[in-house]
Design a protein around this motif. Structure first.
Motif, PDB file in Angstrom:
ATOM      1  N   MET A 191       0.823  -1.209   0.000  1.00 40.28           N
ATOM      2  CA  MET A 191       0.000   0.000   0.000  1.00 40.28           C
ATOM      3  C   MET A 191       0.859   1.261   0.000  1.00 40.28           C
ATOM      4  O   MET A 191       0.530   2.252  -0.652  1.00 40.28           O
ATOM      5  CB  MET A 191      -0.924   0.009   1.222  1.00 40.28           C
ATOM      6  CG  MET A 191      -2.078  -0.983   1.146  1.00 40.28           C
ATOM      7  SD  MET A 191      -3.145  -0.734  -0.287  1.00 40.28           S
ATOM      8  CE  MET A 191      -3.561   0.992  -0.090  1.00 40.28           C
ATOM      9  N   ASP A 192       1.978   1.204   0.688  1.00 41.19           N
ATOM     10  CA  ASP A 192       2.895   2.348   0.718  1.00 41.19           C
ATOM     11  C   ASP A 192       3.447   2.633  -0.677  1.00 41.19           C
ATOM     12  O   ASP A 192       3.464   3.784  -1.131  1.00 41.19           O
ATOM     13  CB  ASP A 192       4.040   2.064   1.695  1.00 41.19           C
ATOM     14  CG  ASP A 192       5.066   3.192   1.738  1.00 41.19           C
ATOM     15  OD1 ASP A 192       4.702   4.315   2.120  1.00 41.19           O
ATOM     16  OD2 ASP A 192       6.227   2.948   1.364  1.00 41.19           O
ATOM     17  N   ILE A 193       3.888   1.565  -1.370  1.00 36.48           N
ATOM     18  CA  ILE A 193       4.420   1.738  -2.731  1.00 36.48           C
ATOM     19  C   ILE A 193       3.321   2.210  -3.668  1.00 36.48           C
ATOM     20  O   ILE A 193       3.504   3.147  -4.460  1.00 36.48           O
ATOM     21  CB  ILE A 193       5.014   0.415  -3.260  1.00 36.48           C
ATOM     22  CG1 ILE A 193       6.125  -0.094  -2.346  1.00 36.48           C
ATOM     23  CG2 ILE A 193       5.556   0.602  -4.682  1.00 36.48           C
ATOM     24  CD1 ILE A 193       6.510  -1.542  -2.611  1.00 36.48           C
ATOM     25  N   TYR A 194       2.153   1.585  -3.582  1.00 35.73           N
ATOM     26  CA  TYR A 194       1.057   1.885  -4.517  1.00 35.73           C
ATOM     27  C   TYR A 194       0.559   3.320  -4.364  1.00 35.73           C
ATOM     28  O   TYR A 194       0.321   4.004  -5.369  1.00 35.73           O
ATOM     29  CB  TYR A 194      -0.087   0.897  -4.299  1.00 35.73           C
ATOM     30  CG  TYR A 194      -1.231   1.081  -5.271  1.00 35.73           C
ATOM     31  CD1 TYR A 194      -1.100   0.695  -6.602  1.00 35.73           C
ATOM     32  CD2 TYR A 194      -2.442   1.647  -4.858  1.00 35.73           C
ATOM     33  CE1 TYR A 194      -2.150   0.862  -7.500  1.00 35.73           C
ATOM     34  CE2 TYR A 194      -3.488   1.825  -5.747  1.00 35.73           C
ATOM     35  CZ  TYR A 194      -3.334   1.427  -7.067  1.00 35.73           C
ATOM     36  OH  TYR A 194      -4.368   1.611  -7.949  1.00 35.73           O
ATOM     37  N   THR A 195       0.419   3.778  -3.132  1.00 37.75           N
ATOM     38  CA  THR A 195      -0.062   5.150  -2.949  1.00 37.75           C
ATOM     39  C   THR A 195       0.992   6.166  -3.384  1.00 37.75           C
ATOM     40  O   THR A 195       0.648   7.241  -3.883  1.00 37.75           O
ATOM     41  CB  THR A 195      -0.501   5.414  -1.501  1.00 37.75           C
ATOM     42  OG1 THR A 195       0.546   5.029  -0.589  1.00 37.75           O
ATOM     43  CG2 THR A 195      -1.761   4.645  -1.155  1.00 37.75           C
ATOM     44  N   LYS A 196       2.261   5.824  -3.248  1.00 39.15           N
ATOM     45  CA  LYS A 196       3.311   6.717  -3.762  1.00 39.15           C
ATOM     46  C   LYS A 196       3.295   6.760  -5.283  1.00 39.15           C
ATOM     47  O   LYS A 196       3.454   7.821  -5.889  1.00 39.15           O
ATOM     48  CB  LYS A 196       4.689   6.259  -3.262  1.00 39.15           C
ATOM     49  CG  LYS A 196       4.953   6.622  -1.803  1.00 39.15           C
ATOM     50  CD  LYS A 196       6.307   6.118  -1.348  1.00 39.15           C
ATOM     51  CE  LYS A 196       6.572   6.537   0.102  1.00 39.15           C
ATOM     52  NZ  LYS A 196       7.824   5.945   0.626  1.00 39.15           N
ATOM     53  N   GLN A 197       3.103   5.603  -5.904  1.00 37.76           N
ATOM     54  CA  GLN A 197       3.060   5.571  -7.375  1.00 37.76           C
ATOM     55  C   GLN A 197       1.874   6.409  -7.877  1.00 37.76           C
ATOM     56  O   GLN A 197       1.991   7.155  -8.851  1.00 37.76           O
ATOM     57  CB  GLN A 197       2.984   4.123  -7.862  1.00 37.76           C
ATOM     58  CG  GLN A 197       1.779   3.748  -8.628  1.00 37.76           C
ATOM     59  CD  GLN A 197       1.626   2.282  -8.943  1.00 37.76           C
ATOM     60  OE1 GLN A 197       2.400   1.412  -8.552  1.00 37.76           O
ATOM     61  NE2 GLN A 197       0.579   1.982  -9.677  1.00 37.76           N
ATOM     62  N   CYS A 198       0.727   6.308  -7.219  1.00 34.08           N
ATOM     63  CA  CYS A 198      -0.450   7.085  -7.619  1.00 34.08           C
ATOM     64  C   CYS A 198      -0.239   8.581  -7.382  1.00 34.08           C
ATOM     65  O   CYS A 198      -0.843   9.413  -8.069  1.00 34.08           O
ATOM     66  CB  CYS A 198      -1.682   6.616  -6.853  1.00 34.08           C
ATOM     67  SG  CYS A 198      -2.292   4.990  -7.361  1.00 34.08           S
ATOM     68  N   ALA A 199       0.624   8.921  -6.419  1.00 34.79           N
ATOM     69  CA  ALA A 199       0.861  10.325  -6.068  1.00 34.79           C
ATOM     70  C   ALA A 199       2.052  10.925  -6.805  1.00 34.79           C
ATOM     71  O   ALA A 199       2.487  12.033  -6.480  1.00 34.79           O
ATOM     72  CB  ALA A 199       1.051  10.457  -4.557  1.00 34.79           C
ATOM     73  N   ILE A 200       2.601  10.202  -7.804  1.00 39.08           N
ATOM     74  CA  ILE A 200       3.646  10.796  -8.637  1.00 39.08           C
ATOM     75  C   ILE A 200       3.077  12.048  -9.298  1.00 39.08           C
ATOM     76  O   ILE A 200       1.993  12.030  -9.860  1.00 39.08           O
ATOM     77  CB  ILE A 200       4.150   9.797  -9.690  1.00 39.08           C
ATOM     78  CG1 ILE A 200       4.916   8.650  -9.016  1.00 39.08           C
ATOM     79  CG2 ILE A 200       5.049  10.497 -10.715  1.00 39.08           C
ATOM     80  CD1 ILE A 200       5.308   7.527  -9.955  1.00 39.08           C
ATOM     81  N   GLU A 201       3.855  13.129  -9.212  1.00 40.81           N
ATOM     82  CA  GLU A 201       3.354  14.445  -9.615  1.00 40.81           C
ATOM     83  C   GLU A 201       4.097  14.947 -10.848  1.00 40.81           C
ATOM     84  O   GLU A 201       5.310  14.832 -10.946  1.00 40.81           O
ATOM     85  CB  GLU A 201       3.564  15.416  -8.443  1.00 40.81           C
ATOM     86  CG  GLU A 201       2.929  16.772  -8.610  1.00 40.81           C
ATOM     87  CD  GLU A 201       3.179  17.645  -7.392  1.00 40.81           C
ATOM     88  OE1 GLU A 201       2.223  18.263  -6.928  1.00 40.81           O
ATOM     89  OE2 GLU A 201       4.331  17.691  -6.906  1.00 40.81           O
TER      90      GLU A 201
END
Length: 310
Positions: A191-201
């Motif tokens: 979940m940590d990796i996935y939410t970071k990937q989704c939050a790539i800006e």
């Protein structure tokens, strides 16, 4: 490279901008509820001339959200191979919402229908090579930086934290898949990796440049270097056509007719093979989670320039 303003593009933006009042921002993610729903911008990266045009505030940054799914899929296939990935995730479109759990319960074997819905994307992220969650995240970030040719691209930590703290349904999807052997490992680390990937800006220009890579079958438009092998780029573009616009993908294919991937931040990645990459940001969403003005903008652009691949 610098982008140049386009009067023709601006006319289209002006024409469709009134549609933003009919949509809503993705307020179920607290950090995304704060954006201005009237924002609308677009950049088009022409691969033949290696030039870019824009309209609106094309430098305004937004998070990729589900657009990241198609990028991480490209990396996962490179890491694990075609057979490994698609033994665990299917290839079929779904008429269900992107965050649905119901098909996992009824499918035999119990695996996600495709990599563009949340369950499938979580399974794909779980496949990324790395000895730790930090290493896996760094590989995803570095890969996206290469696609955008921008080493400053990274995640918005505030959005990532906001998503991670509220992603209860995604956790449920993970535990269901873990029960059925689709994923392994620690769910909270995933979940940590996935939410970071989704939050790539990034901004519209960065996104259009990524579209240009796919338009050139995986080649960097400036250097000619292969970032994504041609066949993997083909697979990703096919998923963008069949599943990229959530459960509006069929209608989008008829009206617009190009490979595309949307995200609930309001971003849309568009790919016109051998012609251009398109990046759009319009955070006012329709009922299916797509940018309401962005889709209309793409429809007008496609019709005007004969972009449809069909």
């Amino acid at each position: 490279m610098t982008c140049h303003t386009s009067g023709d593009l601006q006319k289209i933006v002006d024409e469709v901008s009134s549609l933003t009042k009919d949509g809503q921002v993705a307020d179920y993610i607290p950090a995304l509820a704060e954006v201005n729903k009237d924002d609308l911008s677009v950049a088009v990266y022409n691969v033949k001339e290696n030039s870019c045009i824009y309209a609106g505030d094309y430098k305004k940054k937004f998070t990729l959200q589900s657009i990241s799914k198609v990028l991480v899929l490209a990396l996962a296939i490179q890491d694990r191979g075609y057979d490994y990935v698609f033994d665990r995730v299917g290839m079929e479109p779904t008429g269900d919402p992107f965050n649905s759990i119901s098909k996992l319960e009824t499918s035999v074997p119990s695996k996600p229908l495709n990599p563009m819905i949340n369950a499938g994307a979580l399974a794909v992220t779980n496949m990324i090579n790395g000895g730790s969650s930090a290493e896996k995240w760094a590989r995803i970030r570095d890969f996206v930086q290469r696609l955008a040719s921008d080493k400053n691209v990274s995640c918005d930590e505030t959005v990532a934290k906001s998503e991670c703290e509220t992603s209860w349904l995604n956790r449920a999807l993970c535990y269901f898949m873990k029960q059925h052997g689709v994923i392994d490992g620690n769910v909270e680390e995933l979940m940590d990796i996935y939410t970071k990937q989704c939050a790539i800006e990034m901004n519209c220009f960065d996104l259009a440049r990524i579209g240009a890579v796919f338009a050139l079958d995986g080649q960097d438009p400036e250097t000619g270097k292969v970032i994504i092998p041609k066949d993997i780029a083909r697979v990703c573009k096919t998923f963008m056509v069949t599943c990229g616009m959530y459960n509006a993908s069929g209608e989008f294919a008829i009206k617009v007719g190009i490979p595309a991937k949307s995200g609930v931040s309001g971003g849309i990645l568009g790919v016109v093979p051998e012609r251009c990459g398109i990046g759009i940001f319009g955070p006012s969403l329709d009922s299916r989670g797509n940018s309401i003005a962005g889709i209309k903008l793409l429809e007008i652009l496609s019709n005007k320039n004969n972009y449809s691949i069909f």
